[in-house]
Design a protein around this motif. Structure first.
Motif, PDB file in Angstrom:
ATOM      1  N   ILE B  47       0.818  -1.210   0.000  1.00  0.00           N
ATOM      2  CA  ILE B  47       0.000   0.000   0.000  1.00  0.00           C
ATOM      3  C   ILE B  47       0.851   1.259   0.000  1.00  0.00           C
ATOM      4  CG2 ILE B  47      -1.853   1.232   1.205  1.00  0.00           C
ATOM      5  CD1 ILE B  47      -2.576  -1.527  -0.100  1.00  0.00           C
TER       6      ILE B  47
ATOM      7  N   TRP D  23       4.710  -2.779   5.273  1.00  0.00           N
ATOM      8  CA  TRP D  23       3.528  -2.159   5.862  1.00  0.00           C
ATOM      9  C   TRP D  23       3.634  -0.629   5.832  1.00  0.00           C
ATOM     10  CZ3 TRP D  23       4.412  -6.025  10.357  1.00  0.00           C
ATOM     11  CH2 TRP D  23       3.743  -7.221  10.074  1.00  0.00           C
ATOM     12  N   CYS D  24       2.507   0.034   5.778  1.00  0.00           N
ATOM     13  CA  CYS D  24       2.485   1.496   5.788  1.00  0.00           C
ATOM     14  C   CYS D  24       3.039   1.989   7.125  1.00  0.00           C
ATOM     15  CB  CYS D  24       1.059   2.034   5.664  1.00  0.00           C
ATOM     16  SG  CYS D  24       0.146   1.393   4.263  1.00  0.00           S
ATOM     17  N   CYS D  27       1.155   1.500  10.659  1.00  0.00           N
ATOM     18  CA  CYS D  27       0.227   0.368  10.588  1.00  0.00           C
ATOM     19  C   CYS D  27       0.216  -0.401  11.900  1.00  0.00           C
ATOM     20  CB  CYS D  27       0.654  -0.558   9.459  1.00  0.00           C
ATOM     21  SG  CYS D  27      -0.348  -2.051   9.382  1.00  0.00           S
ATOM     22  N   CYS D  58      -2.583  -7.705   4.151  1.00  0.00           N
ATOM     23  CA  CYS D  58      -1.447  -6.997   4.751  1.00  0.00           C
ATOM     24  C   CYS D  58      -0.939  -7.766   5.958  1.00  0.00           C
ATOM     25  CB  CYS D  58      -1.871  -5.597   5.198  1.00  0.00           C
ATOM     26  SG  CYS D  58      -2.295  -4.496   3.851  1.00  0.00           S
ATOM     27  N   ASN D 128      -8.518  -4.960  11.392  1.00  0.00           N
ATOM     28  CA  ASN D 128      -8.537  -3.515  11.120  1.00  0.00           C
ATOM     29  C   ASN D 128      -9.882  -3.080  10.534  1.00  0.00           C
ATOM     30  OD1 ASN D 128      -8.309  -4.710   8.666  1.00  0.00           O
ATOM     31  ND2 ASN D 128      -6.355  -3.772   8.087  1.00  0.00           N
ATOM     32  N   GLN D 205      -6.892  -3.478  15.314  1.00  0.00           N
ATOM     33  CA  GLN D 205      -5.694  -2.987  14.633  1.00  0.00           C
ATOM     34  C   GLN D 205      -5.989  -1.696  13.885  1.00  0.00           C
ATOM     35  OE1 GLN D 205      -4.715  -5.301  11.198  1.00  0.00           O
ATOM     36  NE2 GLN D 205      -3.457  -3.610  10.488  1.00  0.00           N
ATOM     37  N   CYS D 207      -5.479   0.967  10.914  1.00  0.00           N
ATOM     38  CA  CYS D 207      -5.057   0.975   9.518  1.00  0.00           C
ATOM     39  C   CYS D 207      -5.135   2.415   9.044  1.00  0.00           C
ATOM     40  CB  CYS D 207      -5.964   0.082   8.666  1.00  0.00           C
ATOM     41  SG  CYS D 207      -5.694   0.290   6.884  1.00  0.00           S
ATOM     42  N   PRO D 208      -4.026   3.155   9.231  1.00  0.00           N
ATOM     43  CA  PRO D 208      -4.060   4.577   8.887  1.00  0.00           C
ATOM     44  C   PRO D 208      -4.361   4.844   7.414  1.00  0.00           C
ATOM     45  CG  PRO D 208      -1.848   3.872   9.568  1.00  0.00           C
ATOM     46  CD  PRO D 208      -2.762   2.733   9.826  1.00  0.00           C
ATOM     47  N   TYR D 210      -6.632   3.038   5.327  1.00  0.00           N
ATOM     48  CA  TYR D 210      -8.004   2.820   4.865  1.00  0.00           C
ATOM     49  C   TYR D 210      -9.067   2.851   5.948  1.00  0.00           C
ATOM     50  CZ  TYR D 210      -5.756   1.703   0.514  1.00  0.00           C
ATOM     51  OH  TYR D 210      -5.005   1.782  -0.627  1.00  0.00           O
TER      52      TYR D 210
END
Ligand code: TPP
Ligand code: TPP
Ligand code: SF4
Ligand code: SF4
Ligand code: MG
Ligand code: MG
Lengths: 300, 601, 601, 300
Positions: B47, D23-24, D27, D58, D128, D205, D207-208, D210
Motif C-alpha cells: 500500500i 507495511w504502511c 500500521c 497486509c 482492522n 488494529q 489501519c491509517p 483505509y
C-alpha cells in the motif's frame, strides 16, 4: 419474507408432482415436504410464486418431488444462490433448503454471512445428523461418539449448534421442527415465511437408513416444545435463547426459539431498490441518451 | 525509429506518493491539449512504500503501447536510489529529470544522469507545495506543473484538470491546488522552458480534446452495463476489483444491484441465482478467485444459466505476482470445471475490445444460455488510451429465445425448460408465471428439468448442450490481421499483447531497411475456437510466430490441438512485465535471422 | 465368440435389497472355487429403491471386463417390470432366470423369458429365508445358494464365505445364514441342477483360491499406504469416498491420521498443511470436489509441497450422473488452477495399475515436490478382479531430496528452501530444526522463500519450477501396447477403458475370419506428457482410433497438442455406462469398413 | 496449545529478520508483530519451534518479517492449513494468523469447524475492520455505514461478532487485544499459547491508510479492559460472555473474554495418536511383513 405478491387460494393438488420420489421408505424428508407444502398453502403462496433452492443430498431432492419453482444446485451453495435470486427478483418467496451436511458443513459460511445481512429469505435445514446420500458418514450435527464409515471409533467432534450459531450470526428468526410432526413444523415454517428477515428453520429428521437409533420413538423422548415446558419462554430475548442453546440435557427444544423484528432487512437498504421496488428483472434495460452521454462525459 | 512522433513521460514514486493519480491527471491534460495519449500504471503488491511508476506516451497519432525510452522523468522517490538509477537509465539523451530541489542526490544518481546525458531539473516541489498549498503532498502538483510548463503547453489545460479533480472536495481546495499548479508551471516554464530539445508532435485539440480516456476494466464494466448487466456480485481481487467497483461506486445512479460477497464462491453463486431468475448478471475476479468459481461454472453450464465472469489475469501461479501482468489462464478457462459443457471465452486486446466484450458477453450468455468468460489481464486493466467517444454506442440488446408471459398464457402444451431444439437452445421462461413452473437440477435431467439417469435422455441432453457450442461458433469473431498484406512473418497473438505487437509491427514496417514485412494476427475471441476463420487466415501466414505472456505457450498449444497448426516459433515472457515493442523487434529480427539460417541449411 | 470360456451372472434388485453385497459374496465363492472372476456394481444415485445390478463374469482365464450377455439372472425386484424385462433381454438363450416363487410375474416378464428362450427358475427365497433364517432379507442368501447349487459348485465354498461374512456379527447369525444358504443350495441343485446347459470353464482352485479380490479404490488406498501415505483428509463424494474410507475404517490399526473435513477446500488444505510439515499426505474426491481444490492445487505447486489428489471421475458436468462412469476431467486436471506450475497426472487402467499409482504418486510427489493427481473413475472404483497376491509387494519408498537434521547441524551456509538446482528440485528440510527456519510464500519468492517481485528472480524461479516438469518426464511411464504386433488398427486409450478394450482386442484377434488384426495402446500416465515414448509407439500405429468415455475427445486433442498426432477416428461414449467389448467390436468393424472405403476412393 | 517441546531461552534478536517490511508507516500490524514476538519470548518458544501459518492480506505478510517458521498460504485458508500441519506434527506450536477479511469472511467456515473440534492451535485475527491489501473495501467486521469503494453509500450489513461466533462455535479460549497495546496483547497471546485447545485471539488494529477514523485516539476511547471495568467478570461463564458480546455500546471489551478448560482437544482423541504421541512424520514408514500379509489376506 416480505411477501409482496397477492396471496392465492391453493390446495395440496397444486403442489402435486408426477415425479416419483426416491427417498427410502420411512424417510423423514416426506414429513418435511408435507410440512413445507402445508405452510405454503396456509400462507397462500402458489407454486409459481415460490422458489425452492436446494443443494445436493437426499433432502435437497425435495424440489424434484413437489410441483413448485425450484432450483437444485450445488452441495452447500443453495443459500447463496437463493440470496442472489432474491436480490434480483424479491417478489419470489425464496426458500433455501438442504441437509445438515449441506447447510451447516460445506455451507455454513453462506448461512452465517447472510444471517448477519438479514437477507429476507427462509432457510430450512433438514437435519438427520448424518450424510444420507453419500451413504452414511457423520455430519457436523452428528453426536459425539456416532459411529459411521468415517468415524468407526465414534465421532470426536462437538456438533454444530444451529441455534447458537444463528444467534451469534444474527438470524432474526430461529425455529425448530421435526419431520414426525408435520403440522407443528408447518406452523413454524409458515411463521418463518411471514417473518421479515432471515428465518432459519431447522427440522429434525429421521433417517431410517443411516441414523437408525434416532427413530420416531427416540425423537419423541428426546424433544419437547419449548412453550409447553416453559410458557414464559420469551423468544425475543437472545440471552434466554442462548441459555437454551447451551442447555446440554440431550433434548431438543422445538418451536420458535428466537425472533427479532427490529432489524432492517438487507434488501430494504439496497441502493438499487431505494427509489423503486420493482425487481431489477422487470425494469427496462433501455438507457436514455443523455444518461449515456453523461456516463461517457466522465472520461473526457 | 518511427514516423509517429511520440514523447514519453515517466512519473515514479513510492506507493502512496501519488505517481498513479499524477500520471492519470497528466494524461488528461495532454489529451485535452491535443495529443493522443497512452498510459499504464506499474505498481507493487503493497500500500505504501516500494517503487511504482506511471508511464505516458503522447503523440499526433494513436498510440497502442509504451516504448522503453523516456523523454521526461519526474521522480518523487530519489531515496530509492537503485530504482531511481534504473529509471534514469531509461531516459533518452537530453531527457529531463525532475526532482525536488531540497533533496541532496546520492552520487549514484548524479552519475547516472551524467551517463545518459540527461538534464537535471531540480524544482522546489515540497517548498512550493507547502508555501502555497500548505501541504507537502501538493508538491506533486508542482512537479506536474513543471513538466507542463517545460513542454510549453498552455497552463489552462492543466488548470482545468486540477480544478475538476478537486471540485468534489471544496472550492478552496480546488483553488489552492490550482495556485500550486500555477507556481509549478511558472517555475518549469521559466527555468526549463528551453531545456526540452525534442521535437513535439503537433497538437490537434479538435481531434483529441473530446476523446475519452478510459481503462480496460472501466470499458468492460461500461460495456457490460450498456449490454444490460444489472446484477454484479464480486469479491475484491486485483486486477478484477475495478470492474466491480465501477458498478459499486455509482450504485444508485445505475440501478444495478451490487453485492460484495464473503468469497468468490458466493460471488458467482449469487450471480447465477440472479441469472437464473432473469437478471443479466456478472462477477469479476482474478485467477485465484476464478479457481473458487470453477464448480459453479459447471452449475451454470449444466442448468444453462447465462452468467458472465471476468477473469483479469495476473502473474501466477497461486498468489504469484499480484500486481503484474500475465496470460496464463487460457487453457484453464477453456477447460475449467469437471465434465463437459459449452462456454464462451472472449480475450479482448484493446480498450475498445474491452467495451465490446462487455456487451457481447451478456448478449452471448443470453443467446446461448451459458457462461461467458472475459479473459483480460492486469495490463489492460491499468491501461488508458484516448478513444473517439463516437466509438462508444449503445449496442443492440439480445435477449435470446425467451417465452414471454403472454406466450405462456397462450401455451397449450406444458412448458419445457430444456426442450430439445435444432440449435440446442431451449426457449426460456422465467419463474413467476403459473405456466412456467419448473425446477431444474444439476443432475442430468429431462426436458422438464427433472432428474433422470436414463441413458437415451442423457445422450440427447449432452448433444443438445454441446450443440450450443457449435451454434455459438457463428457468433464468434475470427482473428484479425494488422500490418503488411503479404508479410513474411506473422505474430500470432491473443488478448492484451495487441498494443505492443501493433506498435512493433508499425515500427518494423516503417523502416525502409526492412525489406521483408511483418504483420500480426490477433484473436479477441477464442472459444468456441473459430476454426474456419483460423484456417482461412493461416493460409496467408508464411512464418507463424506465437507470442504470449506465459511460459508454456498455451495459445500455440491450442492452435495445434484445435486447428492442427504448428507455429514456427514461440516467444514467451513471464516476468510479469509487459512486452515492449523494442523487445518484440529484437525477437522478430532474431527469428528472421534464424529462419534464414534454417531455410538455407 | 472367444476361446476364453466365460459364464456371466447378473444379480439385479432395487437398491438396498442387497444385489451389491450378494454379487461381491458370489464373486468370492466363485474365485475360491477355482475361477477367475470379474465383477462390477451398477447403481443409481439414491439409497433405497430404483434398480441396480451386479455383474459377474467367471472364467478359466483372467477377465478384464464384462460382456453384454448373461447366463444367469437373479432378480430381487420383479416389481420393476420394465427394468426386469430389459435384464431378461440380456440373457442368452437357455439362460436361467431365478426369481422368488411367491411373486406372480407380470405377463411382460413371462413373455420376455419366452422370447429369449430362457428358463424360469422360481425359488422360495422369502419363504426359506423366513422359515429358516427368520428374516425376509435372508431370501437373498437363498437366491445365491440356488445359483451355486444349479452350477453344481461344492457347497463348502459358499458356506465358508457366508460364515466369514457374518462371523463379525455373531456365531448364531453366521450359523443361521449358513443354514439358509444350504437350503437355497439344495433347492437349486435338486430343482435346477440339470438346467444349466452351458459349458463351464475348468475350475483351478490352486490357481485362483489364493488370489485377491480388490477393487480399484481399495487398490489405490492400499498402494498409497504402502507408499508411505500417513495423512488423509477428505470429504465424501462418490466415487472418491471409498479411497478415504479404506483408511478411516482401519484408523488406529494403520496409524494414519484421517480427517473428514467440512468441505473439499479444507480437505486439500489440511493435506497440504500436513505435506508441508513432512507427512506423505493425500485427499480423495470426485470432479465437483476437485473443482473446489483447484486454488489450493496452485498453492502446492507454487510452494512445492508434495500432495496426492485422487479424482475419481463420474458423469458430469456438475452433479451430472453421480453414480455413473465418465472420463471427462482429463484436460481439466492437466490445466487446473491459474498460472503455470508442474504437476503429475496418473491414469491407471487396471486394478494393478491402481495399486501402482497409489505408491508411485507418493514417491513422485516427494521426488518432485509437486502435486500428483490420480485420475481414476467410477468404473474402476466399483470393479473387482482376482489378482495374484504376489503382485502386491512393498515398494521402495522414495523420499526425494531431503536434508536431514544431521546434515543441517553440519551445514555452514544458510539453508535455502528454494535453492536453484540443475533439475529444479531443491533439497527439503523440515521445520523443527534451528537451522531450517523458513517461511515460504505463495507470492513469488526468492531462494529463501521470502516475497520478492524482482524480475530476474521471477524468471529463474519460474524456470526452476518448470524444470521439474522436464525432470519428472524421466519417471513417467510411456504407453503400452497389447494385442497383435503388426496390427492394422490401434485403439489408443487411457485409464479405465483398458478392460473392455483388451477383451475386445482378444476376441477380435481370436476370430479366424478377421484377417486384419488389432491392438491397443494404453496410457496409464499422461502428464508430463511422455512425448518420446509416444513418438516411438506411434511409429507402429497404422490406423489410430482414440476411444474415450467423454464427448469432446479430450485425449485425442491432447495427443494433437502435445505430439502433433491426429488420430484417424474418434470413438466416444458419454451416457455414463461403460463401454462393452461388443460395442467396441461393432465400432472397430465399422471403422475398418469405412477406412477401406476411404482408402479405395 | 499443549506445548511438548522444551522451552527455550529466546530474545528479540532471535526473531529479527533481514526482510524489509512493506507495511504502511503507522500500521497496527507492527504492534501485533511485536506482541506476538513478546508472547513467544515469554513463553520460551524459539523460532524453529513455532509455525506461523497465514493467509493473504497486509497482516498475513507478518511471517515474511519475522525470523520464525512460517507458511504464507491462501486468502482465507490459513486456519485449515494450520490444522493440517498440527495434526501431522503436533510438536510445532501452530499459530494461524490473518486479517479480518481473511479469517472472518472467506475463512469463517474453517474457523467455526475447527473451534468446535477444539483443534489445539492459536488463531490470531488482525482486525482492522477493512480490507487493506486490496485498497480499502469494507470487511465483515466493518461497522454499518462505513463508506468504502464497495460501499460508497455506507455498508448495510451487521458486522460479524467474533466473540459471539467463537462462543457459539465452541472456541475454548477467546481473547481480544489491540495493536496499540502490545504488552497487554502479548500477555493475552501468551495465555492463548498456554491454553489447551482452540484459542481465538482477536487483535484490534489500526489501519491509517483505509480506516482513518479508527485511529489510536479513537481506540483509546472506544475500548476498555473487561477486568478493569468489571473485576467480577467470570470468563468461564459462557452466558456472561455472550451478554458481553451482545452489549451494543459501541465499545470493545478487551482481555480474556472466555475460557473453558474442560473440553478435550481434538488431537487427544485422534485414533492414530492414542497409542503413541510421536508425530506421524517422525514414525518409520516401514510396514512389517506379517502386517502387510494380513492386509492382503482380507481380500482373499
Ligand atoms: C462439492 C461436493 N462435495 C461432495 C458432494 C457429495 N455429497 C452429495 S450429498 C452429500 C452429503 C449429504 O448430507 P446432507 O447434506 O446432510 O444431506 P442428506 O443426504 O443427509 O439429506 C455429499 C457429501 C457433492 N455433491 N458436492
Ligand atoms: C481467493 C482470493 N480472493 C481475493 C484475494 C484478494 N485479496 C488479497 S488480501 C484481501 C483482503 C485483505 O483484507 P484482510 O484479510 O482484512 O487483511 P488486511 O489486508 O486488512 O490485513 C483480498 C480480498 C485473494 N488473494 N485470494
Ligand atoms: S438415506 Fe436417510 S435421508 Fe436419505 S432418503 Fe434414505 S432415509 Fe432419507
Ligand atoms: S493498508 Fe492498512 S493494514 Fe495494510 S499495511 Fe497499510 S496501514 Fe497496514
Ligand atoms: Mg443429512
Ligand atoms: Mg483487514
Amino acid at each position: 419474507m416480505v411477501i409482496t405478491q397477492e396471496r392465492q387460494k391453493v390446495t395440496a393438488k397444486d403442489f402435486k408432482s408426477e415425479q416419483k420420489s426416491t427417498w427410502c421408505p420411512g424417510c423423514g424428508d416426506f414429513g418435511i415436504q408435507s410440512a413445507l407444502q402445508t405452510a405454503l398453502i396456509n400462507a397462500g403462496i402458489a407454486p409459481w410464486q415460490v422458489l425452492l433452492v436446494s443443494g445436493i443430498g437426499c433432502g435437497s431432492k425435495l424440489p424434484d418431488y413437489i410441483n413448485a419453482n425450484g432450483y437444485m444446485t450445488l452441495h452447500g451453495r443453495g443459500t447463496t444462490i437463493a440470496c442472489g435470486a432474491h436480490l434480483a427478483n424479491p417478489k419470489l418467496v425464496t426458500i433455501s433448503i438442504g441437509g445438515d451436511g449441506d447447510s451447516l458443513g460445506m455451507g455454513i459460511s453462506h448461512a452465517v454471512h447472510n444471517m448477519r445481512r438479514n437477507m429476507d429469505i427462509v432457510q430450512i435445514i433438514e437435519n438427520n445428523e448424518v450424510y444420507g446420500l453419500t451413504k452414511g458418514q457423520y455430519s457436523p450435527t452428528s453426536k459425539r461418539g456416532f459411529r459411521t464409515t468415517t468415524s468407526p471409533e465414534g465421532a470426536i467432534e462437538f456438533a454444530v449448534n444451529p441455534l447458537a450459531i444463528g444467534l451469534a450470526a444474527g438470524a432474526t428468526f430461529i425455529g425448530r421442527g421435526y419431520s414426525g410432526e408435520p403440522k407443528f413444523t408447518a406452523d413454524i415454517i409458515q411463521q418463518a415465511l411471514e417473518h421479515k428477515g432471515y428465518a432459519l428453520v431447522e427440522v429434525l429428521q429421521t433417517c431410517p437408513s443411516y441414523n437408525k437409533l434416532q427413530n420416531t420413538d427416540w425423537y419423541k423422548a428426546q424433544s419437547y416444545k419449548v412453550l409447553e415446558e416453559n410458557p414464559n419462554y420469551n423468544c425475543q430475548d437472545p440471552l434466554q435463547a442462548f441459555e437454551l442453546a447451551l442447555k446440554d440435557d440431550g433434548r431438543y427444544p422445538m418451536g420458535i426459539l428466537y425472533k427479532n423484528d427490529n432489524r432492517p432487512t438487507y434488501i430494504e437498504q439496497v441502493p438499487a431498490y431505494k427509489e423503486s421496488q420493482t425487481p431489477i428483472i422487470e425494469r427496462s434495460l433501455k438507457i436514455e441518451a443523455d444518461f449515456f452521454a453523461n456516463l461517457k462525459n466522465a472520461y473526457v | 525509429m518511427t514516423q509517429k512522433k511520440r514523447i514519453s513521460i515517466k512519473i515514479a514514486g513510492a506507493q502512496g506518493q501519488g505517481a498513479g493519480s499524477g500520471g492519470q491527471g497528466l494524461s488528461k491534460v495532454l489529451k485535452r491539449a491535443g495529443y493522443h495519449v497512452f498510459g499504464v500504471f506499474d505498481f507493487m503488491s503493497l500500500i505504501k512504500g516500494g517503487h511504482s511508476f506511471y508511464q505516458i506516451s503522447f503523440s499526433d497519432q494513436t498510440i497502442h503501447a509504451n516504448t522503453e525510452k523516456f523523454h521526461i522523468l519526474l521522480c518523487f522517490d530519489p531515496q530509492n536510489t537503485e530504482e531511481t538509477v534504473a529509471d534514469i537509465e531509461t531516459l533518452n539523451e537530453g531527457g529531463l529529470f525532475f526532482v525536488d530541489d531540497a533533496v541532496v542526490l546520492k552520487p549514484e544518481i548524479t552519475v547516472a544522469i551524467e551517463k545518459v546525458g540527461a538534464k537535471l531539473c531540480p524544482i522546489p516541489m515540497i517548498r512550493l507545495g507547502t508555501e502555497i498549498g500548505g501541504n507537502r503532498i501538493m508538491g506533486n502538483t508542482v512537479g506536474l506543473g513543471a513538466i507542463v510548463g517545460s513542454l510549453k503547453i498552455p497552463f489552462d489545460f492543466l488548470d482545468e484538470v486540477v480544478q475538476q479533480n478537486f471540485a468534489k472536495k471544496s472550492k478552496e481546495i480546488a483553488a489552492s491546488n490550482s495556485a500550486v499548479a500555477k507556481a509549478g508551471y511558472d517555475y518549469g516554464l521559466s527555468n526549463f522552458g528551453d531545456s526540452f530539445k525534442f521535437e513535439m508532435p503537433n497538437a490537434k485539440k479538435e481531434k483529441t480534446a473530446g476523446n475519452m480516456l478510459i481503462n480496460g476494466n472501466e470499458a468492460i464494466a461500461f460495456g457490460s452495463y450498456v449490454g444490460g448487466c444489472r446484477f454484479v456480485s464480486a469479491y475484491p481481487m486485483t486486477p478484477g476489483t475495478s470492474v466491480f467497483e465501477w458498478f459499486t461506486k455509482s450504485n444508485s445512479k445505475l440501478g444495478v444491484v451490487t453485492k460484495h460477497t464473503e468469497d468468490e464462491i458466493a460471488a458467482i453463486c449469487m450471480a447465477i441465482g440472479a441469472g437464473q431468475v432473469g437478471a443479466r448478471a456478472m462477477t469479476s475476479t482474478s485467477g485465484g478467485g476464478f479457481c473458487l468459481m470453477v464448480e459453479a461454472l459447471g452449475l451454470a453450464g449444466m442448468t444453462e444459466v447465462p452468467v458472465v465472469i471476468v477473469n483479469a489475469q495476473r502473474g501466477g501461479p497461486s498468489t504469484g505476482l499480484p500486481t503484474r501482468t500475465e496470460q496464463s489462464d487460457l487453457l484453464f478457462a477453456i477447460n475449467a470445471s469437471h465434465g463437459e459443457f459449452p462456454r464462451i471465452v472472449l480475450t479482448p486486446g484493446t480498450i475498445e475490445q474491452c467495451y465490446e466484450a462487455g456487451y457481447r458477453a451478456h448478449n452471448l450468455a443470453a443467446k446461448y444460455q451459458t457462461p461467458v468468460i472475459i479473459l483480460t489481464d492486469l495490463l489492460l486493466s491499468e491501461q488508458i488510451k484516448d478513444t473517439d467517444p463516437n466509438f462508444y454506442q449503445l449496442p443492440q440488446i439480445e435477449l435470446g429465445k425467451v417465452v414471454s408471459p403472454a406466450e405462456l398464457d397462450a401455451m397449450e402444451e406444458p412448458y419445457l425448460r430444456y426442450k430439445f431444439t435444432e440449435d440446442g437452445v431451449s426457449p426460456r421462461a422465467l419463474y413467476g408465471h403459473p405456466k412456467s413452473v419448473h425446477a431444474p437440477a444439476t443432475d442430468e435431467h429431462d426436458e422438464t428439468g427433472h432428474i433422470t439417469e436414463d441413458a437415451t435422455n442423457r445422450n440427447r441432453m449432452m448433444e443438445k448442450r454441446m450443440k450450443k457450442h457449435e451454434s455459438a461458433l457463428q457468433d464468434i469473431k475470427g482473428p484479425e490481421f494488422f500490418g503488411a498484406e503479404n508479410a513474411s512473418l506473422t505474430l500470432i497473438i491473443w488478448g492484451s499483447t495487441y498494443g505492443a505487437v501493433r506498435e512493433a509491427v508499425e515500427i518494423f514496417n516503417e523502416d525502409e531497411k526492412n525489406k521483408e514485412k511483418i504483420n500480426l494476427l490477433h484473436y479477441s475471441e477464442v472459444w468456441p475456437f473459430p476454426l474456419e476463420a483460423t484456417n482461412a487466415a493461416l493460409k496467408k501466414v508464411k512464418l507463424g510466430v506465437c507470442l504470449e505472456q506465459n511460459y508454456t505457450s498455451q495459445f500455440a498449444r491450442l492452435l495445434l490441438s484445435e486447428a492442427g497448426y504448428n507455429v514456427n516459433y514461440k516467444l514467451n515472457k513471464y516476468d510479469g512485465r509487459q512486452f515492449t515493442p523494442e523487445e518484440i523487434l529484437v525477437e522478430v529480427k532474431r527469428v528472421f535471422a534464424e529462419s534464414l539460417v534454417n531455410s538455407t541449411k
